[in-house]
Design a protein around this motif. Sequence first.
Motif, mmCIF file in Angstrom:
data_model
loop_
_atom_site.group_PDB
_atom_site.id
_atom_site.type_symbol
_atom_site.label_atom_id
_atom_site.label_comp_id
_atom_site.label_asym_id
_atom_site.label_seq_id
_atom_site.Cartn_x
_atom_site.Cartn_y
_atom_site.Cartn_z
ATOM 1 N N ARG A 7 35.066 -35.350 -23.963
ATOM 2 C CA ARG A 7 36.275 -34.653 -24.390
ATOM 3 C C ARG A 7 37.379 -35.571 -24.898
ATOM 4 O O ARG A 7 38.232 -35.143 -25.676
ATOM 5 N N GLU A 8 37.379 -36.809 -24.436
ATOM 6 C CA GLU A 8 38.472 -37.722 -24.782
ATOM 7 C C GLU A 8 37.948 -39.114 -25.143
ATOM 8 O O GLU A 8 38.264 -40.095 -24.474
ATOM 9 N N PRO A 9 37.152 -39.235 -26.184
ATOM 10 C CA PRO A 9 36.614 -40.562 -26.543
ATOM 11 C C PRO A 9 37.705 -41.568 -26.878
ATOM 12 O O PRO A 9 37.518 -42.772 -26.711
ATOM 13 N N GLU A 10 38.869 -41.071 -27.363
ATOM 14 C CA GLU A 10 39.954 -41.990 -27.673
ATOM 15 C C GLU A 10 40.522 -42.634 -26.407
ATOM 16 O O GLU A 10 41.037 -43.767 -26.436
ATOM 17 N N VAL A 11 40.402 -41.944 -25.267
ATOM 18 C CA VAL A 11 40.833 -42.526 -24.000
ATOM 19 C C VAL A 11 39.886 -43.648 -23.589
ATOM 20 O O VAL A 11 40.310 -44.678 -23.067
ATOM 21 N N VAL A 12 38.591 -43.451 -23.841
ATOM 22 C CA VAL A 12 37.611 -44.486 -23.518
ATOM 23 C C VAL A 12 37.907 -45.762 -24.303
ATOM 24 O O VAL A 12 37.769 -46.875 -23.792
ATOM 25 N N ALA A 13 38.337 -45.608 -25.538
ATOM 26 C CA ALA A 13 38.691 -46.776 -26.347
ATOM 27 C C ALA A 13 39.849 -47.527 -25.702
ATOM 28 O O ALA A 13 39.876 -48.763 -25.692
ATOM 29 N N GLU A 14 40.823 -46.793 -25.148
ATOM 30 C CA GLU A 14 41.955 -47.436 -24.485
ATOM 31 C C GLU A 14 41.516 -48.080 -23.173
ATOM 32 O O GLU A 14 42.054 -49.122 -22.775
ATOM 33 N N VAL A 15 40.547 -47.469 -22.490
ATOM 34 C CA VAL A 15 39.992 -48.068 -21.275
ATOM 35 C C VAL A 15 39.434 -49.448 -21.587
ATOM 36 O O VAL A 15 39.677 -50.419 -20.869
ATOM 37 N N ALA A 16 38.700 -49.543 -22.671
ATOM 38 C CA ALA A 16 38.106 -50.821 -23.058
ATOM 39 C C ALA A 16 39.171 -51.835 -23.463
ATOM 40 O O ALA A 16 39.066 -53.020 -23.155
ATOM 41 N N ALA A 28 41.642 -52.405 -13.347
ATOM 42 C CA ALA A 28 42.272 -51.098 -13.122
ATOM 43 C C ALA A 28 43.698 -51.087 -13.646
ATOM 44 O O ALA A 28 44.152 -50.103 -14.243
ATOM 45 N N ALA A 29 44.424 -52.199 -13.447
ATOM 46 C CA ALA A 29 45.795 -52.304 -13.954
ATOM 47 C C ALA A 29 45.812 -52.311 -15.473
ATOM 48 O O ALA A 29 46.668 -51.680 -16.106
ATOM 49 N N GLY A 30 44.870 -53.028 -16.076
ATOM 50 C CA GLY A 30 44.798 -53.090 -17.531
ATOM 51 C C GLY A 30 44.541 -51.728 -18.151
ATOM 52 O O GLY A 30 45.102 -51.398 -19.208
ATOM 53 N N VAL A 31 43.723 -50.922 -17.490
ATOM 54 C CA VAL A 31 43.438 -49.575 -18.002
ATOM 55 C C VAL A 31 44.701 -48.718 -17.925
ATOM 56 O O VAL A 31 45.027 -47.989 -18.872
ATOM 57 N N VAL A 32 45.418 -48.787 -16.804
ATOM 58 C CA VAL A 32 46.690 -48.067 -16.703
ATOM 59 C C VAL A 32 47.612 -48.472 -17.848
ATOM 60 O O VAL A 32 48.218 -47.626 -18.517
ATOM 61 N N TYR A 33 47.706 -49.756 -18.059
ATOM 62 C CA TYR A 33 48.633 -50.297 -19.052
ATOM 63 C C TYR A 33 48.270 -49.845 -20.463
ATOM 64 O O TYR A 33 49.130 -49.397 -21.227
ATOM 65 N N ALA A 34 47.003 -49.961 -20.816
ATOM 66 C CA ALA A 34 46.572 -49.618 -22.174
ATOM 67 C C ALA A 34 46.704 -48.123 -22.451
ATOM 68 O O ALA A 34 47.173 -47.719 -23.522
ATOM 69 N N VAL A 35 46.287 -47.287 -21.504
ATOM 70 C CA VAL A 35 46.365 -45.836 -21.701
ATOM 71 C C VAL A 35 47.823 -45.394 -21.769
ATOM 72 O O VAL A 35 48.203 -44.590 -22.626
#
Length: 343
Positions: free
Chosen positions: A55-64, A111-118
């Motif tokens: 549903r949210e592939p653009e979020v996965v890109a931010e996770v990476a 985990a912090a990096g994912v918070v930050y990027a999203v």
Amino acid sequence: MRIQAIVTCLYFVLVFPADIIGLWWAVGSPLVMDSNSICKKTKRLAGRQKTICKREPEVVAEVAKGAKLALMECKFQFRNRQWNCTTAKRSITQILNKNIREAAFVYASTAAGVVYAVTNACSTGLLHQCTCDHSVRDRSTDGEWEWGGCGDNVEYGYRKSREFMDARKRKQRGDFTAMIQLHNNEAGRLAVKNYMRKECKCHGLSGSCALKTCWRKMPPFRDVGNRLKERFDGAIKVIISNDGNSIIPDGKDLKSPSKLDLVYSDTSPDFCKKNKKLGSLGTKGRECDPESPGVGGCDLLCCNRGYSKEQVTVMEYCKCRFHWCCEVICDTCEVTKILNRCK
């Protein structure tokens, strides 16, 4: 352990060439991710992760992107340490397979990096399903200033990081490794969420500050890295409680870990010597500073084995001059440098 597999996978796709992984390619900088391919080919993703992928592939890109940011910060924080956050596959795999301090930092920073990027993607309009944070606009400031502007929606970034990073957590009794990893994930997220700062802008005639509007912004990620590095240095060794439902400090005199603390249960290997089974690459050949008495100095980094001097010639810009208008022109010169490397 599923959570370990997720972080390991993120690190692998960040480090190894696209022709090997088939999921990433480089377009200058930073790396760009094909979210559909990762979600389609990575069998380790399941549960909530599959839902996000669908549903949210653009979020996965931010996770990476967040994992990439965490990796770069890890390398900076440990650049002068015996373990320097190497991404060599034979090392990082073994590191993440153990409940050691170094793995704790990797999980927390990721985990912090994912918070930050999203969160940053929300603020800049890259994610259409989230907006700026306006939740504080109705809070009173006693007339000194007003809430306004585009605040960072850290709650959304926190939630997505938790959904993706913790999706495979196991709740079975006695799952000690899962407890440690989930604790460190949360510590990383809180290193961002709990340290939001106020940023303001003045409004008024002739630059006066008759009216000031403020909003909440995330701290610089370097501050997050520094904070997690402090937590790494003070990490708490833990064991599982008698009822198997929690972690407790390994020793009567140790304080119970807070949600902000990093925790571990295994002793780190000796990173001085090369040991493939333990994930240690050793420090032989590492560059050191003989003038530094502390971390990064040749005595500590070389584990008292000594160091050798190597003379190298490099090309650097030199004799730069300003040309009107508006260009800086430089020559290139050969410069001889002395490098000190651990024996």
